[in-house]
Structures are given as C-alpha cells and as structure tokens.
Design an enzyme around this catalytic site. Sequence first.
Site, PDB file in Angstrom:
ATOM      1  N   ARG A   1      37.128  17.341  18.017  1.00  0.00           N
ATOM      2  CA  ARG A   1      35.806  17.482  17.404  1.00  0.00           C
ATOM      3  C   ARG A   1      34.768  16.988  18.416  1.00  0.00           C
ATOM      4  NH1 ARG A   1      38.768  14.328  13.554  1.00  0.00           N
ATOM      5  NH2 ARG A   1      37.361  12.589  13.998  1.00  0.00           N
TER       6      ARG A   1
ATOM      7  N   HIS B   1      39.165   9.356  11.524  1.00  0.00           N
ATOM      8  CA  HIS B   1      38.029   9.124  12.427  1.00  0.00           C
ATOM      9  C   HIS B   1      38.083   7.689  12.935  1.00  0.00           C
ATOM     10  CE1 HIS B   1      34.008  10.226  13.958  1.00  0.00           C
ATOM     11  NE2 HIS B   1      33.731   8.935  13.819  1.00  0.00           N
TER      12      HIS B   1
ATOM     13  N   ASP C   1       0.677  11.242  13.623  1.00  0.00           N
ATOM     14  CA  ASP C   1       0.553  12.533  14.298  1.00  0.00           C
ATOM     15  C   ASP C   1       0.168  12.436  15.772  1.00  0.00           C
ATOM     16  OD1 ASP C   1       0.752  13.814  11.643  1.00  0.00           O
ATOM     17  OD2 ASP C   1      -1.252  12.957  11.378  1.00  0.00           O
TER      18      ASP C   1
ATOM     19  N   ARG D   1      35.044   4.873   4.776  1.00  0.00           N
ATOM     20  CA  ARG D   1      34.176   5.883   4.161  1.00  0.00           C
ATOM     21  C   ARG D   1      35.016   6.707   3.183  1.00  0.00           C
ATOM     22  NH1 ARG D   1      30.852   8.414   9.266  1.00  0.00           N
ATOM     23  NH2 ARG D   1      32.900   9.303   9.641  1.00  0.00           N
TER      24      ARG D   1
ATOM     25  N   LYS E   1      26.689  19.465  13.099  1.00  0.00           N
ATOM     26  CA  LYS E   1      26.067  18.916  11.891  1.00  0.00           C
ATOM     27  C   LYS E   1      24.694  18.345  12.226  1.00  0.00           C
ATOM     28  CE  LYS E   1      28.367  14.429  12.432  1.00  0.00           C
ATOM     29  NZ  LYS E   1      29.181  13.380  11.781  1.00  0.00           N
TER      30      LYS E   1
ATOM     31  N   TYR F   1      -3.801   1.474  15.441  1.00  0.00           N
ATOM     32  CA  TYR F   1      -3.742   0.719  14.194  1.00  0.00           C
ATOM     33  C   TYR F   1      -3.331  -0.722  14.453  1.00  0.00           C
ATOM     34  CZ  TYR F   1      -3.978   4.991  11.370  1.00  0.00           C
ATOM     35  OH  TYR F   1      -4.380   6.160  10.768  1.00  0.00           O
TER      36      TYR F   1
ATOM     37  N   CYS G   1       0.967   6.556  15.912  1.00  0.00           N
ATOM     38  CA  CYS G   1       0.406   7.003  14.640  1.00  0.00           C
ATOM     39  C   CYS G   1       1.303   8.089  14.038  1.00  0.00           C
ATOM     40  CB  CYS G   1      -0.995   7.558  14.845  1.00  0.00           C
ATOM     41  SG  CYS G   1      -2.090   6.489  15.820  1.00  0.00           S
TER      42      CYS G   1
END
Length: 370
Positions: A218, A165, A311, A135, A40, A263, A309
Amino acid sequence: MIPSNYRGSRIIVNLEAITTNIKTEINRLDETQELFAVVKANGYGHGAVEVAKAAILAGAKGLCVSNLDEALELREAGITEPIIVLSFVSLDYIKEIVEHNITVTAPSLEWLTELSQIAENSVKVHLKIDTGMGRIGLYGKEEMIQAKELIDSNDNIMIEGIFTHFSTADTKDTTHFERQQERFVEALTILGENVKYIHTSNSATALWHGAWKSNLIRYGNAMYGMNPSGHELETPFHLKQALTLESEIIRVKKMKSHEKIGYGATYETKEEEWIGTLPIGYADGLIRKFQGYECLVNGQKAEIVGRVCMDQCMIRLPEKVEVGTKVTIFGLNNGVFNSVQSGAEHVGTINYEITCGLTDRLPRFYTGGN
C-alpha cells in the site's frame, strides 16, 4: 467549496515525480508482489483522480481509499482497476459495494456477522487484524476463530485479503513493530494464508522493512515524495516531492519602522520594511502557525509576518518587487527549494497533515503527465 480560479494561489502537482517514486519502488519488489497506490483524502491533497490515473500508468495494479465515496469517485471517473476501501463501510450500502465491484474491509466480528446475514451476492472482503494500532480490525484469538468459522460457512463472503497496519514502521525503535509482527503471524496461523493478498506494508514498511509478509504494497506517502518518518530515518532512495504550493504578490508597500502588522498586532517592523500581501490564508490550509515561516521570492527567503488571516497573509520582502511576482510556499523557486517537511516542522506536525489540509479552494494544476 469550489476552487478559487480567479486568484493567484494554486497547487501544482508534478505527475512525473509521482510516476518516478512509484516505478522506483516497483523495481524493488519481486514478481510476486503488487503495488496499490493509496489515493485517500483526495490523494493526500494532490487530487485523487489525476493521481490514480498517473499511478496506474506507472504500474500500480490497484488503488486504496478510505471510504466508499472516494471509491465511487474513482469509478465515476472511469477507473476500472481494483479498489480497496481500507476503513469502515456501512452494510447499508452493500448494493453499491457489489454494483461497483468495490473491495471492502471487515473492521470487526460484528460487521462480518451482519454481512453473513444479508449478503446475497459474493462480496470481496479484506480482513483487518488489529495487531497493535487500536483502531479497527479483529482483535484477539477468540474473535479470529469465530470469524474463521463464520467465513467457512458462508459462500457469499469472499475473503480476498488479510492485512494489518504497523504503527511504528517509520521509527528507529522496532520494539512495538516486532510485537505487531508476532501477532500477525499468530493471526495467519488461525485464519490461514490461502488468500489472494496478504498485506502489512504501507510506505514506511516497504521503505525500511522489505515489504514484510506482503504481496500487496500500500504505497501512500512516499508516492507523493514525502518521507513517512520526517527526518528520523533516511529513505533508501531519493523521493521526489510532487507538490508545489504557490501564490503571488497582490500588494507591495514600504512600511515605516514600528508599524504593527496583522490581527493581534503580533509583528512590528524594526525599520523601514517592504511588506507584500498574498491571497492565501488559513481557509486554504495555510494555518495561523505558519507565521514566521519563510516563503521564497525570486530565490530569496521571505518570512510570513503577522498572523495568517483567513484569506490573506503578509510577508517581509528582501527588496521591492512587482505586484504579480510569484511566491513559492512549498517547492522550487529560482534554484531554492522549500520542502513540505520544512513546513510541517515549522508548525509542529507531520508532512501528511500539511498536504491533506490544503483545501479545495486551491485549484490544482498538473504537469508531467502522459
């Protein structure tokens, strides 16, 4: 988002490491137990299709995913092995579920009731039991009794598995784990054990609790070579990290002392320093909290200085290097190794989140495959 192939930042996945981790776990199982590879979230960021194919070649009997889209991606790639969707799938898509032979999870009594009303063909279902995760899943004795009655009266609901689980299988304190065990045993007394698969065993349970009550394991985080507990528990065998994250130097300059970088001007050079710029940033999953983390350049540590930053980011080099020099963020560089776990600890999270957070902008390359 498309991969940025014309840029020097990339993920390299060692499929041989994944194969080794799977085979080592399979060797610990008995002849009644099967391993399903959990792929997943794009194979925990490693690439679902490529990992799935490698896992099957290594001996995995099936695959686990989180949603129907992930299952269909594997089918479209030509994978025919069993696929279990571990989370909720809307019954609006029952046609796709049946057509592509997908096994789905029953997340609630209401979902089962709806399925019983619309199913015209046999649907393979695994009953999820909420034993203490909070859940999805059947919760409490009454819901399980009603579910049992519903299933027994409907031939189109094929209960292939029952599972739960464990939320604390990777911790030293086993109090809640044992409580969940008790609740699952109670669930089986109501629902019965006459199903193909009973599974409680995620990676952590398999590693430290002997695949308790499971004939299906699993296998997720450990398959990728990461310790599910971080450092709290030692794994019973060595796990080989599959993922390398690397970039390259695109600019080098000697900066004077007391110059600000990035920054917010959060870093100031203390003396003359060689600063290198990398074409990778938080849009790639290298979040801003990685400021201060030490990358590897020619086998030496190189700290990320200034804020990361979107990028790019900047590193303090131990010496002048050439533009184009490889920089390893996670993985091996000239005999020195940076684990994903070290990055997780630096930013205050778990190793799963680090690899899952690496975006599709990073192209993925594969080594060690057949």
